[in-house]
Design a protein around this motif. Structure first.
Motif, PDB file in Angstrom:
ATOM      1  N   THR A 160     -13.592 -37.202   2.538  1.00 53.48           N
ATOM      2  CA  THR A 160     -14.753 -36.328   2.488  1.00 53.48           C
ATOM      3  C   THR A 160     -14.408 -34.860   2.638  1.00 53.48           C
ATOM      4  O   THR A 160     -14.886 -34.012   1.902  1.00 53.48           O
ATOM      5  CB  THR A 160     -15.767 -36.734   3.575  1.00 53.48           C
ATOM      6  OG1 THR A 160     -16.080 -38.112   3.402  1.00 53.48           O
ATOM      7  CG2 THR A 160     -17.039 -35.908   3.467  1.00 53.48           C
ATOM      8  N   LEU A 161     -13.611 -34.526   3.603  1.00 49.89           N
ATOM      9  CA  LEU A 161     -13.325 -33.124   3.896  1.00 49.89           C
ATOM     10  C   LEU A 161     -12.338 -32.544   2.893  1.00 49.89           C
ATOM     11  O   LEU A 161     -11.316 -33.141   2.597  1.00 49.89           O
ATOM     12  CB  LEU A 161     -12.775 -33.011   5.325  1.00 49.89           C
ATOM     13  CG  LEU A 161     -13.791 -33.415   6.414  1.00 49.89           C
ATOM     14  CD1 LEU A 161     -13.100 -33.537   7.751  1.00 49.89           C
ATOM     15  CD2 LEU A 161     -14.912 -32.399   6.487  1.00 49.89           C
ATOM     16  N   TRP A 162     -12.674 -31.365   2.387  1.00 47.55           N
ATOM     17  CA  TRP A 162     -11.817 -30.733   1.393  1.00 47.55           C
ATOM     18  C   TRP A 162     -10.633 -30.000   2.032  1.00 47.55           C
ATOM     19  O   TRP A 162      -9.639 -29.724   1.386  1.00 47.55           O
ATOM     20  CB  TRP A 162     -12.637 -29.741   0.576  1.00 47.55           C
ATOM     21  CG  TRP A 162     -13.082 -28.550   1.380  1.00 47.55           C
ATOM     22  CD1 TRP A 162     -12.382 -27.402   1.622  1.00 47.55           C
ATOM     23  CD2 TRP A 162     -14.308 -28.427   2.100  1.00 47.55           C
ATOM     24  NE1 TRP A 162     -13.098 -26.562   2.427  1.00 47.55           N
ATOM     25  CE2 TRP A 162     -14.284 -27.166   2.744  1.00 47.55           C
ATOM     26  CE3 TRP A 162     -15.412 -29.245   2.276  1.00 47.55           C
ATOM     27  CZ2 TRP A 162     -15.330 -26.719   3.534  1.00 47.55           C
ATOM     28  CZ3 TRP A 162     -16.449 -28.798   3.054  1.00 47.55           C
ATOM     29  CH2 TRP A 162     -16.414 -27.556   3.670  1.00 47.55           C
ATOM     30  N   ALA A 163     -10.756 -29.670   3.294  1.00 52.14           N
ATOM     31  CA  ALA A 163      -9.706 -28.902   3.968  1.00 52.14           C
ATOM     32  C   ALA A 163      -8.524 -29.809   4.326  1.00 52.14           C
ATOM     33  O   ALA A 163      -8.616 -31.036   4.295  1.00 52.14           O
ATOM     34  CB  ALA A 163     -10.263 -28.256   5.226  1.00 52.14           C
ATOM     35  N   ASP A 164      -7.418 -29.205   4.668  1.00 51.54           N
ATOM     36  CA  ASP A 164      -6.244 -29.950   5.110  1.00 51.54           C
ATOM     37  C   ASP A 164      -6.500 -30.465   6.524  1.00 51.54           C
ATOM     38  O   ASP A 164      -6.531 -29.701   7.478  1.00 51.54           O
ATOM     39  CB  ASP A 164      -5.012 -29.029   5.096  1.00 51.54           C
ATOM     40  CG  ASP A 164      -3.757 -29.753   5.550  1.00 51.54           C
ATOM     41  OD1 ASP A 164      -3.814 -31.003   5.694  1.00 51.54           O
ATOM     42  OD2 ASP A 164      -2.738 -29.086   5.775  1.00 51.54           O
TER      43      ASP A 164
END
Length: 221
Positions: A160-164
């Motif tokens: 879900t999360l686009w960040a690293d």
């Protein structure tokens, strides 16, 4: 992140009855199977009513009760149902229903708002395919902490999360989830917390995340 649906938690092995079933047979079904209500279906499987313990107890409530011209319409109607010999005369028509693909959270809100103990799950033709009881909504809390962590890592952290989020660690104890580690920005940290809170079975979230940038202070949203 996929939201759980009614289909994923409903009970499909449902004890049913029909409008033509004798009153005593239906009472026996409820006692033998330990259920407080029976969905009533016709020959095609279409849901037409529900027979509850309250419907059965009406016979005892009105047993030997004299009829009075001063009785209200509701009282006369209740007494009439109490004289029923079959399920069709005693049942409550038009029970509360829900679609199998509805979000579990929406169904839970409906149960809470309406005060119903259960919702009957029907298909597009009105045929009964399952029952969603209040106890079914507790199933996500029966998962082990290890199972909960696995789902959170797979559905939230990785997908879900686009960040690293490779530096994020997930730990759970008795359903209370702790997120720790370091991420690039405050927005990613706050989003991770909110997404984890939304997962069924999570009791609470302990935020121990650290971040390198605070976008709110920098004026970046």
């Amino acid at each position: 992140m996929r939201k759980p649906t009614v289909r994923s938690v409903m009970t499909t092995d449902v004890i049913t009855t029909t409008p033509r079933t004798p009153f005593t047979h239906a009472a026996g079904l409820m006692v033998r199977h330990g259920v407080s209500a029976l969905p009533v279906v016709d020959g095609s499987g279409t849901l037409v009513g529900v027979l509850s313990e309250a419907d059965l107890l009406a016979k005892e409530v009105h047993r030997g009760e004299p009829t009075s011209v001063l009785d209200s319409w509701l009282r006369r109607h209740s007494r009439h149902r109490a004289r029923a010999r079959t399920v069709g005369g005693a049942m409550t028509p038009r029970p509360a229903t829900v679609d199998a693909d509805s979000d579990v959270s929406a169904a839970a809100e409906l149960l809470s708002r309406s005060g119903h103990r259960r919702l009957f799950v029907v298909d597009e033709r009105g045929r009964l395919i399952g029952v969603l009881a209040r106890r079914d909504l507790l199933r996500p809390f029966l998962r082990t902490d290890a199972e909960l962590v696995t789902e959170l890592e797979r559905e939230v952290i990785r997908r879900t999360l686009w960040a690293d989020m490779s530096g994020v660690r997930v730990f759970a104890r008795d359903g209370v989830v702790t997120l720790s580690g370091r991420v690039d920005g405050r927005c990613a940290a706050e989003l991770a917390i909110e997404l984890v809170k939304a997962v069924p079975g999570v009791v609470d979230v302990q935020d121990e995340l650290e971040f390198d940038r605070d976008e709110w202070r920098e004026g970046v949203r």
